[in-house]
Scaffold this motif. Structure first.
Motif, PDB file in Angstrom:
ATOM      1  N   GLY A 240     -40.556 -84.563 -14.540  1.00 13.59           N
ATOM      2  CA  GLY A 240     -39.388 -84.456 -13.669  1.00 13.59           C
ATOM      3  C   GLY A 240     -39.475 -85.451 -12.535  1.00 13.59           C
ATOM      4  N   GLU A 241     -38.701 -85.194 -11.468  1.00  9.71           N
ATOM      5  CA  GLU A 241     -38.729 -86.119 -10.347  1.00  9.71           C
ATOM      6  C   GLU A 241     -38.458 -85.419  -9.025  1.00  9.71           C
ATOM      7  OE1 GLU A 241     -35.794 -89.000 -11.657  1.00  9.71           O
ATOM      8  OE2 GLU A 241     -34.245 -88.032 -10.462  1.00  9.71           O
ATOM      9  N   LEU A 242     -38.904 -86.074  -7.968  1.00 13.65           N
ATOM     10  CA  LEU A 242     -38.627 -85.676  -6.593  1.00 13.65           C
ATOM     11  C   LEU A 242     -37.687 -86.733  -6.045  1.00 13.65           C
ATOM     12  CD1 LEU A 242     -39.055 -84.280  -3.834  1.00 13.65           C
ATOM     13  CD2 LEU A 242     -41.117 -85.689  -3.577  1.00 13.65           C
ATOM     14  N   ASP A 243     -36.490 -86.316  -5.636  1.00 19.26           N
ATOM     15  CA  ASP A 243     -35.475 -87.241  -5.146  1.00 19.26           C
ATOM     16  C   ASP A 243     -35.343 -87.075  -3.633  1.00 19.26           C
ATOM     17  OD1 ASP A 243     -33.421 -89.049  -4.982  1.00 19.26           O
ATOM     18  OD2 ASP A 243     -32.001 -87.894  -6.184  1.00 19.26           O
ATOM     19  N   LEU A 244     -35.760 -88.084  -2.904  1.00 14.55           N
ATOM     20  CA  LEU A 244     -35.582 -88.103  -1.452  1.00 14.55           C
ATOM     21  C   LEU A 244     -34.363 -88.983  -1.193  1.00 14.55           C
ATOM     22  CD1 LEU A 244     -39.302 -88.511  -0.301  1.00 14.55           C
ATOM     23  CD2 LEU A 244     -37.995 -86.412  -0.686  1.00 14.55           C
ATOM     24  N   GLU A 245     -33.248 -88.364  -0.771  1.00 14.54           N
ATOM     25  CA  GLU A 245     -31.977 -89.079  -0.698  1.00 14.54           C
ATOM     26  C   GLU A 245     -31.223 -88.756   0.583  1.00 14.54           C
ATOM     27  OE1 GLU A 245     -29.341 -87.749  -3.812  1.00 14.54           O
ATOM     28  OE2 GLU A 245     -29.889 -85.674  -3.478  1.00 14.54           O
ATOM     29  N   ARG A 246     -30.270 -89.629   0.912  1.00 20.54           N
ATOM     30  CA  ARG A 246     -29.429 -89.404   2.095  1.00 20.54           C
ATOM     31  C   ARG A 246     -28.727 -88.063   1.963  1.00 20.54           C
ATOM     32  NH1 ARG A 246     -28.001 -94.969   4.787  1.00 20.54           N
ATOM     33  NH2 ARG A 246     -27.469 -93.691   6.570  1.00 20.54           N
ATOM     34  N   GLY A 247     -28.724 -87.310   3.068  1.00 20.12           N
ATOM     35  CA  GLY A 247     -28.089 -86.002   3.070  1.00 20.12           C
ATOM     36  C   GLY A 247     -28.960 -84.913   2.463  1.00 20.12           C
ATOM     37  N   GLY A 248     -30.154 -85.287   2.028  1.00 21.69           N
ATOM     38  CA  GLY A 248     -31.066 -84.326   1.405  1.00 21.69           C
ATOM     39  C   GLY A 248     -32.469 -84.476   1.956  1.00 21.69           C
ATOM     40  N   ASN A 249     -33.439 -84.182   1.129  1.00 20.23           N
ATOM     41  CA  ASN A 249     -34.832 -84.310   1.526  1.00 20.23           C
ATOM     42  C   ASN A 249     -35.146 -85.784   1.783  1.00 20.23           C
ATOM     43  OD1 ASN A 249     -34.924 -81.575   1.018  1.00 20.23           O
ATOM     44  ND2 ASN A 249     -35.740 -81.821  -1.029  1.00 20.23           N
ATOM     45  N   HIS A 250     -36.050 -86.048   2.752  1.00 22.40           N
ATOM     46  CA  HIS A 250     -36.309 -87.430   3.135  1.00 22.40           C
ATOM     47  C   HIS A 250     -37.620 -87.567   3.904  1.00 22.40           C
ATOM     48  CE1 HIS A 250     -34.149 -85.481   6.445  1.00 22.40           C
ATOM     49  NE2 HIS A 250     -34.829 -86.292   7.243  1.00 22.40           N
ATOM     50  N   ILE A 251     -37.987 -88.826   4.149  1.00 22.27           N
ATOM     51  CA  ILE A 251     -39.130 -89.159   5.004  1.00 22.27           C
ATOM     52  C   ILE A 251     -38.563 -89.471   6.385  1.00 22.27           C
ATOM     53  CG2 ILE A 251     -41.025 -90.773   5.385  1.00 22.27           C
ATOM     54  CD1 ILE A 251     -40.814 -91.397   2.299  1.00 22.27           C
ATOM     55  N   MET A 252     -39.162 -88.921   7.434  1.00 20.53           N
ATOM     56  CA  MET A 252     -38.667 -89.128   8.798  1.00 20.53           C
ATOM     57  C   MET A 252     -39.710 -89.876   9.614  1.00 20.53           C
ATOM     58  SD  MET A 252     -35.861 -88.120  10.256  1.00 20.53           S
ATOM     59  CE  MET A 252     -35.393 -89.045  11.686  1.00 20.53           C
ATOM     60  N   PHE A 253     -39.286 -90.960  10.245  1.00 20.78           N
ATOM     61  CA  PHE A 253     -40.130 -91.779  11.120  1.00 20.78           C
ATOM     62  C   PHE A 253     -39.654 -91.567  12.556  1.00 20.78           C
ATOM     63  CE2 PHE A 253     -39.672 -93.817   7.041  1.00 20.78           C
ATOM     64  CZ  PHE A 253     -40.921 -94.346   6.739  1.00 20.78           C
ATOM     65  N   MET A 254     -40.521 -91.081  13.412  1.00 15.73           N
ATOM     66  CA  MET A 254     -40.179 -90.844  14.822  1.00 15.73           C
ATOM     67  C   MET A 254     -40.932 -91.863  15.690  1.00 15.73           C
ATOM     68  SD  MET A 254     -38.214 -88.204  14.424  1.00 15.73           S
ATOM     69  CE  MET A 254     -38.037 -87.458  16.017  1.00 15.73           C
ATOM     70  N   LYS A 255     -40.391 -92.139  16.866  1.00 10.15           N
ATOM     71  CA  LYS A 255     -41.045 -93.029  17.835  1.00 10.15           C
ATOM     72  C   LYS A 255     -41.509 -94.332  17.181  1.00 10.15           C
ATOM     73  CE  LYS A 255     -42.652 -88.931  20.199  1.00 10.15           C
ATOM     74  NZ  LYS A 255     -43.715 -87.982  20.047  1.00 10.15           N
ATOM     75  N   LEU A 256     -40.542 -95.072  16.635  1.00 13.67           N
ATOM     76  CA  LEU A 256     -40.861 -96.323  15.947  1.00 13.67           C
ATOM     77  C   LEU A 256     -41.591 -97.294  16.876  1.00 13.67           C
ATOM     78  CD1 LEU A 256     -37.495 -97.007  14.072  1.00 13.67           C
ATOM     79  CD2 LEU A 256     -39.497 -95.754  13.260  1.00 13.67           C
TER      80      LEU A 256
END
Length: 148
Positions: A94-110
């Protein structure tokens, strides 16, 4: 005739075949596709990608690290609300879909704001597969491959 070298060769061959059989059965076989990061407009950014698992065993994405930020987390989105999670399942076959409006990776304090055309390196940490390094191409701020 001395049979020890012959026996040693047969045993070595049998051990090699046994180990080869054990290492391929029941393991995840991960491939990362469709990765990108929209050009950030603030000191935060989000990353998106698909983890495809062609293997017979599931895995879990447990964390992400990147030189772009010391504060990188994985978030799920439910009912338009984001929340940090400790891991995401990558199902067998199967797959893990990280997509806009859904699950994602978040980068803070670039540490810097990457520009369109650049690439951001990330290291994905999996429970079984270990670490996989991926470059996220920086796309325009509004990039959304699902709407093209």
């Amino acid at each position: 005739m001395n049979r020890r070298p012959l026996l040693a060769g047969v045993l070595a061959l049998a051990m090699g075949l046994t180990l080869a059989g054990c290492s391929s059965a029941g393991e995840p076989d991960l491939e990362i596709v469709g990765a990108y990061l929209p050009q950030p407009v603030s000191d935060m950014a989000a990353g998106f990608l698909v983890v495809q698992n062609k293997g017979d065993a599931g895995d879990r994405l447990t964390s992400v690290t990147s030189p772009l930020s010391d504060d990188v987390t994985i978030h799920e989105t439910k009912n338009r609300k984001m929340r940090k999670v400790s891991s995401f399942e990558v199902p067998a076959k199967g797959e893990l879909d990280l997509e806009r409006g859904g699950n994602h990776i978040m980068f803070m304090k670039l540490k810097q704001k990457p520009k369109q055309g650049e690439k951001v390196s990330v290291e994905l940490h999996f429970e079984k597969a270990g670490r996989i390094t991926v470059d996220l191409p920086v796309k325009e701020t509004t990039h959304n491959p699902k709407k093209q």
